[in-house]
Design a protein around this motif. Structure first.
Motif, mmCIF file in Angstrom:
data_model
loop_
_atom_site.group_PDB
_atom_site.id
_atom_site.type_symbol
_atom_site.label_atom_id
_atom_site.label_comp_id
_atom_site.label_asym_id
_atom_site.label_seq_id
_atom_site.Cartn_x
_atom_site.Cartn_y
_atom_site.Cartn_z
ATOM 1 N N HIS A 1 15.649 8.733 44.488
ATOM 2 C CA HIS A 1 17.105 8.773 44.309
ATOM 3 C C HIS A 1 17.703 7.368 44.238
ATOM 4 O O HIS A 1 18.651 7.119 43.496
ATOM 5 C CB HIS A 1 17.754 9.552 45.446
ATOM 6 C CG HIS A 1 19.215 9.326 45.566
ATOM 7 N ND1 HIS A 1 20.113 9.742 44.614
ATOM 8 C CD2 HIS A 1 19.936 8.700 46.522
ATOM 9 C CE1 HIS A 1 21.321 9.382 44.990
ATOM 10 N NE2 HIS A 1 21.241 8.750 46.139
ATOM 11 N N ALA A 2 17.143 6.445 44.980
ATOM 12 C CA ALA A 2 17.690 5.091 45.060
ATOM 13 C C ALA A 2 17.329 4.235 43.844
ATOM 14 O O ALA A 2 17.842 3.116 43.712
ATOM 15 C CB ALA A 2 17.194 4.414 46.337
ATOM 16 N N GLN A 3 16.489 4.731 42.965
ATOM 17 C CA GLN A 3 16.034 3.935 41.823
ATOM 18 C C GLN A 3 17.027 3.970 40.668
ATOM 19 O O GLN A 3 17.814 4.900 40.527
ATOM 20 C CB GLN A 3 14.664 4.428 41.345
ATOM 21 C CG GLN A 3 13.598 4.417 42.410
ATOM 22 C CD GLN A 3 13.506 3.105 43.148
ATOM 23 O OE1 GLN A 3 13.291 2.051 42.558
ATOM 24 N NE2 GLN A 3 13.687 3.164 44.463
ATOM 25 N N ALA A 4 16.933 2.963 39.836
ATOM 26 C CA ALA A 4 17.726 2.911 38.602
ATOM 27 C C ALA A 4 17.280 4.064 37.700
ATOM 28 O O ALA A 4 16.156 4.574 37.834
ATOM 29 C CB ALA A 4 17.507 1.575 37.900
ATOM 30 N N PRO A 5 18.147 4.491 36.775
ATOM 31 C CA PRO A 5 17.807 5.649 35.927
ATOM 32 C C PRO A 5 16.457 5.549 35.207
ATOM 33 O O PRO A 5 15.717 6.530 35.163
ATOM 34 C CB PRO A 5 18.971 5.710 34.935
ATOM 35 C CG PRO A 5 20.118 5.132 35.686
ATOM 36 C CD PRO A 5 19.513 4.032 36.531
ATOM 37 N N LEU A 6 16.114 4.392 34.672
ATOM 38 C CA LEU A 6 14.835 4.270 33.963
ATOM 39 C C LEU A 6 13.660 4.412 34.923
ATOM 40 O O LEU A 6 12.691 5.125 34.629
ATOM 41 C CB LEU A 6 14.740 2.944 33.210
ATOM 42 C CG LEU A 6 13.428 2.710 32.456
ATOM 43 C CD1 LEU A 6 13.204 3.784 31.391
ATOM 44 C CD2 LEU A 6 13.398 1.331 31.840
ATOM 45 N N ASP A 7 13.745 3.777 36.086
ATOM 46 C CA ASP A 7 12.670 3.901 37.070
ATOM 47 C C ASP A 7 12.568 5.335 37.583
ATOM 48 O O ASP A 7 11.475 5.843 37.816
ATOM 49 C CB ASP A 7 12.885 2.937 38.234
ATOM 50 C CG ASP A 7 12.632 1.487 37.843
ATOM 51 O OD1 ASP A 7 12.024 1.256 36.775
ATOM 52 O OD2 ASP A 7 13.042 0.596 38.591
ATOM 53 N N ARG A 8 13.708 5.989 37.740
ATOM 54 C CA ARG A 8 13.710 7.389 38.173
ATOM 55 C C ARG A 8 13.006 8.242 37.123
ATOM 56 O O ARG A 8 12.210 9.125 37.453
ATOM 57 C CB ARG A 8 15.153 7.860 38.359
ATOM 58 C CG ARG A 8 15.264 9.125 39.140
ATOM 59 C CD ARG A 8 16.693 9.567 39.341
ATOM 60 N NE ARG A 8 17.559 8.506 39.811
ATOM 61 C CZ ARG A 8 18.871 8.534 39.734
ATOM 62 N NH1 ARG A 8 19.484 9.575 39.212
ATOM 63 N NH2 ARG A 8 19.602 7.542 40.176
ATOM 64 N N ALA A 9 13.290 7.972 35.848
ATOM 65 C CA ALA A 9 12.634 8.717 34.767
ATOM 66 C C ALA A 9 11.127 8.469 34.789
ATOM 67 O O ALA A 9 10.336 9.413 34.637
ATOM 68 C CB ALA A 9 13.217 8.307 33.417
ATOM 69 N N LEU A 10 10.719 7.226 34.988
ATOM 70 C CA LEU A 10 9.285 6.921 35.066
ATOM 71 C C LEU A 10 8.627 7.679 36.214
ATOM 72 O O LEU A 10 7.548 8.262 36.039
ATOM 73 C CB LEU A 10 9.076 5.416 35.266
ATOM 74 C CG LEU A 10 9.093 4.570 34.015
ATOM 75 C CD1 LEU A 10 9.231 3.091 34.364
ATOM 76 C CD2 LEU A 10 7.854 4.809 33.186
ATOM 77 N N LEU A 11 9.264 7.680 37.376
ATOM 78 C CA LEU A 11 8.698 8.383 38.518
ATOM 79 C C LEU A 11 8.634 9.883 38.265
ATOM 80 O O LEU A 11 7.645 10.537 38.620
ATOM 81 C CB LEU A 11 9.502 8.080 39.782
ATOM 82 C CG LEU A 11 9.285 6.679 40.352
ATOM 83 C CD1 LEU A 11 10.332 6.364 41.413
ATOM 84 C CD2 LEU A 11 7.879 6.525 40.907
ATOM 85 N N LEU A 12 9.663 10.413 37.650
ATOM 86 C CA LEU A 12 9.681 11.843 37.332
ATOM 87 C C LEU A 12 8.508 12.206 36.420
ATOM 88 O O LEU A 12 7.787 13.175 36.663
ATOM 89 C CB LEU A 12 11.005 12.198 36.663
ATOM 90 C CG LEU A 12 11.261 13.642 36.322
ATOM 91 C CD1 LEU A 12 11.561 14.427 37.597
ATOM 92 C CD2 LEU A 12 12.441 13.751 35.382
ATOM 93 N N LEU A 13 8.292 11.405 35.392
ATOM 94 C CA LEU A 13 7.185 11.655 34.465
ATOM 95 C C LEU A 13 5.835 11.427 35.139
ATOM 96 O O LEU A 13 4.884 12.185 34.913
ATOM 97 C CB LEU A 13 7.323 10.766 33.225
ATOM 98 C CG LEU A 13 8.526 11.087 32.342
ATOM 99 C CD1 LEU A 13 8.745 9.980 31.323
ATOM 100 C CD2 LEU A 13 8.349 12.427 31.664
ATOM 101 N N TYR A 14 5.751 10.405 35.973
ATOM 102 C CA TYR A 14 4.508 10.116 36.695
ATOM 103 C C TYR A 14 4.154 11.286 37.616
ATOM 104 O O TYR A 14 3.007 11.734 37.650
ATOM 105 C CB TYR A 14 4.676 8.820 37.499
ATOM 106 C CG TYR A 14 3.468 8.456 38.315
ATOM 107 C CD1 TYR A 14 2.346 7.883 37.722
ATOM 108 C CD2 TYR A 14 3.435 8.681 39.688
ATOM 109 C CE1 TYR A 14 1.227 7.555 38.464
ATOM 110 C CE2 TYR A 14 2.325 8.357 40.444
ATOM 111 C CZ TYR A 14 1.220 7.795 39.830
ATOM 112 O OH TYR A 14 0.110 7.475 40.571
#
Length: 177
Positions: free
Chosen positions: A129-142
């Motif tokens: 939740h605390a990540q920037a949108p792009l990092d959040r997207a990367l984590l979601l995909l990971y």
């Protein structure tokens, strides 16, 4: 690619056939839309609005879908781009940020009745939740077990950039959790 290959939209094909083909793919992959919307919106009404906007943008892009590519990859790319744009726009309107622990209410707990595992999952959700949108997207995909190649394609990054970002995010998770 999931499902039967689809030919590019042809004006001789009745629009109802195209709608049915699109609806079939959307239904088969509805979890992607739900997960992305839940990952970027806290409020249930905002989540529903985002899911609807994602579906609209998917329909608009449907004629350009290349059946040689995996549908889920194409869908993720559009869904995440719509979600990231919505987050940017919402910041201007002072909307609430996503909270994963609320947003993922329908995700099955990997270790039910294990307080330590539940605490770790909540900590991971707070981190995401605390990540920037792009990092959040990367984590979601990971976390969805997507390959670096697929993540790169979805997000418009190089595979090297994806690998570097994922490595750095994993290290930050280790350091912070």
């Amino acid at each position: 690619m999931t499902g039967a290959p689809r030919q590019p939209m042809d004006t001789t094909v009745p629009i109802e056939d195209e709608r049915q083909a699109f609806a079939k793919q959307l239904q088969a992959h509805h979890g992607i839309v739900a997960t992305v919307a839940a990952s970027y919106c806290r409020d249930p009404d905002d989540r529903a609005d985002l899911a609807q906007e994602i579906a609209i943008q998917l329909w608009r892009a449907w004629p350009k879908y290349d059946p040689a590519r995996r549908f889920s990859t194409w869908m993720y790319r559009i869904a995440l781009n719509v979600a990231i744009s919505a987050v940017r726009n919402a910041a201007h309107r002072h909307r609430h940020a996503v909270r994963f622990d609320e947003a993922l209410h329908d995700v099955e707990d990997p270790a039910p009745n294990d307080p330590q595992a539940e605490q770790q999952v909540r900590a991971l959700h707070r981190f995401i939740h605390a990540q920037a949108p792009l990092d959040r997207a990367l984590l979601l995909l990971y976390l969805d077990d997507r390959s670096h190649r697929e993540m790169a394609e979805i997000l418009g990054l190089s595979e090297t950039n994806v690998a570097t970002k994922i490595s750095r995010l994993r290290q930050r998770i280790r350091n912070e959790l």
